[in-house]
Design a protein around this motif. Structure first.
Motif, mmCIF file in Angstrom:
data_model
loop_
_atom_site.group_PDB
_atom_site.id
_atom_site.type_symbol
_atom_site.label_atom_id
_atom_site.label_comp_id
_atom_site.label_asym_id
_atom_site.label_seq_id
_atom_site.Cartn_x
_atom_site.Cartn_y
_atom_site.Cartn_z
ATOM 1 N N ILE A 148 2.026 -8.033 -3.991
ATOM 2 C CA ILE A 148 0.641 -8.005 -4.471
ATOM 3 C C ILE A 148 -0.079 -6.811 -3.871
ATOM 4 N N LEU A 149 -0.756 -6.069 -4.734
ATOM 5 C CA LEU A 149 -1.634 -4.997 -4.305
ATOM 6 C C LEU A 149 -3.051 -5.557 -4.337
ATOM 7 N N LEU A 150 -3.689 -5.614 -3.176
ATOM 8 C CA LEU A 150 -5.020 -6.191 -3.020
ATOM 9 C C LEU A 150 -6.016 -5.072 -2.731
ATOM 10 N N ALA A 151 -7.077 -4.996 -3.531
ATOM 11 C CA ALA A 151 -8.151 -4.028 -3.294
ATOM 12 C C ALA A 151 -9.464 -4.798 -3.156
ATOM 13 N N TYR A 154 3.897 -14.256 -0.342
ATOM 14 C CA TYR A 154 3.790 -12.972 -1.023
ATOM 15 C C TYR A 154 3.761 -11.826 -0.020
ATOM 16 N N GLU A 155 4.283 -10.690 -0.429
ATOM 17 C CA GLU A 155 4.119 -9.459 0.337
ATOM 18 C C GLU A 155 2.829 -8.825 -0.157
ATOM 19 N N VAL A 156 1.916 -8.490 0.747
ATOM 20 C CA VAL A 156 0.597 -8.002 0.360
ATOM 21 C C VAL A 156 0.331 -6.638 0.981
ATOM 22 N N ARG A 157 -0.124 -5.711 0.161
ATOM 23 C CA ARG A 157 -0.643 -4.427 0.647
ATOM 24 C C ARG A 157 -2.143 -4.497 0.427
ATOM 25 N N ALA A 158 -2.916 -4.549 1.512
ATOM 26 C CA ALA A 158 -4.364 -4.680 1.436
ATOM 27 C C ALA A 158 -5.023 -3.311 1.547
ATOM 28 N N CYS A 159 -5.844 -2.984 0.556
ATOM 29 C CA CYS A 159 -6.526 -1.687 0.496
ATOM 30 C C CYS A 159 -8.036 -1.903 0.582
ATOM 31 N N ALA A 160 -8.717 -0.993 1.286
ATOM 32 C CA ALA A 160 -10.151 -1.119 1.526
ATOM 33 C C ALA A 160 -11.015 -0.649 0.364
ATOM 34 N N ASP A 161 -10.417 0.048 -0.608
ATOM 35 C CA ASP A 161 -11.204 0.524 -1.748
ATOM 36 C C ASP A 161 -10.276 0.897 -2.905
ATOM 37 N N GLU A 169 -7.816 3.981 -2.343
ATOM 38 C CA GLU A 169 -6.615 3.651 -1.567
ATOM 39 C C GLU A 169 -5.613 2.890 -2.432
ATOM 40 N N ALA A 170 -6.100 1.944 -3.226
ATOM 41 C CA ALA A 170 -5.209 1.187 -4.111
ATOM 42 C C ALA A 170 -4.566 2.112 -5.148
ATOM 43 N N ALA A 171 -5.363 3.006 -5.727
ATOM 44 C CA ALA A 171 -4.829 3.922 -6.742
ATOM 45 C C ALA A 171 -3.745 4.819 -6.160
ATOM 46 N N SER A 172 -3.849 5.125 -4.876
ATOM 47 C CA SER A 172 -2.875 6.031 -4.251
ATOM 48 C C SER A 172 -1.488 5.413 -4.092
ATOM 49 N N VAL A 173 -1.377 4.099 -4.239
ATOM 50 C CA VAL A 173 -0.068 3.443 -4.090
ATOM 51 C C VAL A 173 0.393 2.753 -5.387
ATOM 52 N N LEU A 174 -0.259 3.088 -6.499
ATOM 53 C CA LEU A 174 0.107 2.458 -7.778
ATOM 54 C C LEU A 174 1.509 2.815 -8.245
ATOM 55 N N ASP A 175 2.080 3.892 -7.719
ATOM 56 C CA ASP A 175 3.423 4.279 -8.145
ATOM 57 C C ASP A 175 4.497 3.382 -7.534
ATOM 58 N N GLN A 176 4.119 2.530 -6.593
ATOM 59 C CA GLN A 176 5.074 1.575 -6.027
ATOM 60 C C GLN A 176 5.233 0.398 -6.980
#
Length: 118
Positions: free
Chosen positions: A4-7, A26-33, A36-43
């Motif tokens: 899960i990508l969390l923004a 779930y595996e979670v990548r938590a982004c502050a904005d 930051e979330a857009a920068s890891v969308l390729d994952q």
């Protein structure tokens, strides 16, 4: 393990959400904005869980970018603004779910589990 990508720009809510989802398996990548979330969308993500109203890039923009890169990505929005929630349905990628704050962590985890099972 589903990813899960969390923004979420609210630090405490982001932490609570991340911990609750991690405890649910779930595996979670938590982004502050949004940036930051857009920068890891390729994952490789299974779900984007994003606040709608954030400074800079908002959740709708992040979701559109994410859906363009991965049309099968599940998308869920959370927002504290009822009017924004109503408008989000018109602007969001097809199939996106919108939850209104305040919402209990159990409810968010249950909604995530429903979306992941669909």
């Amino acid at each position: 393990m589903p990813r899960i990508l969390l923004a979420e720009d609210d630090d405490s809510l982001r932490g609570f959400l991340a911990r609750a989802l991690e405890r649910a398996g779930y595996e979670v990548r938590a982004c502050a904005d949004g940036e930051e979330a857009a920068s890891v969308l390729d994952q490789d993500w299974d779900l984007l869980l994003t606040d709608i109203v954030m400074p800079g890039m908002d959740g709708i923009e992040v979701a559109r970018l994410a859906a363009a890169r991965n049309p099968s990505l599940r998308i869920m929005f959370i927002t504290g603004f009822a009017a924004v929630a109503l408008a989000a349905g018109d602007q969001a990628p097809a199939g996106a779910k919108v939850l209104s704050k305040p919402i209990h962590l159990r409810e968010i985890v249950a909604e995530v589990e429903r979306m992941m099972a669909a």
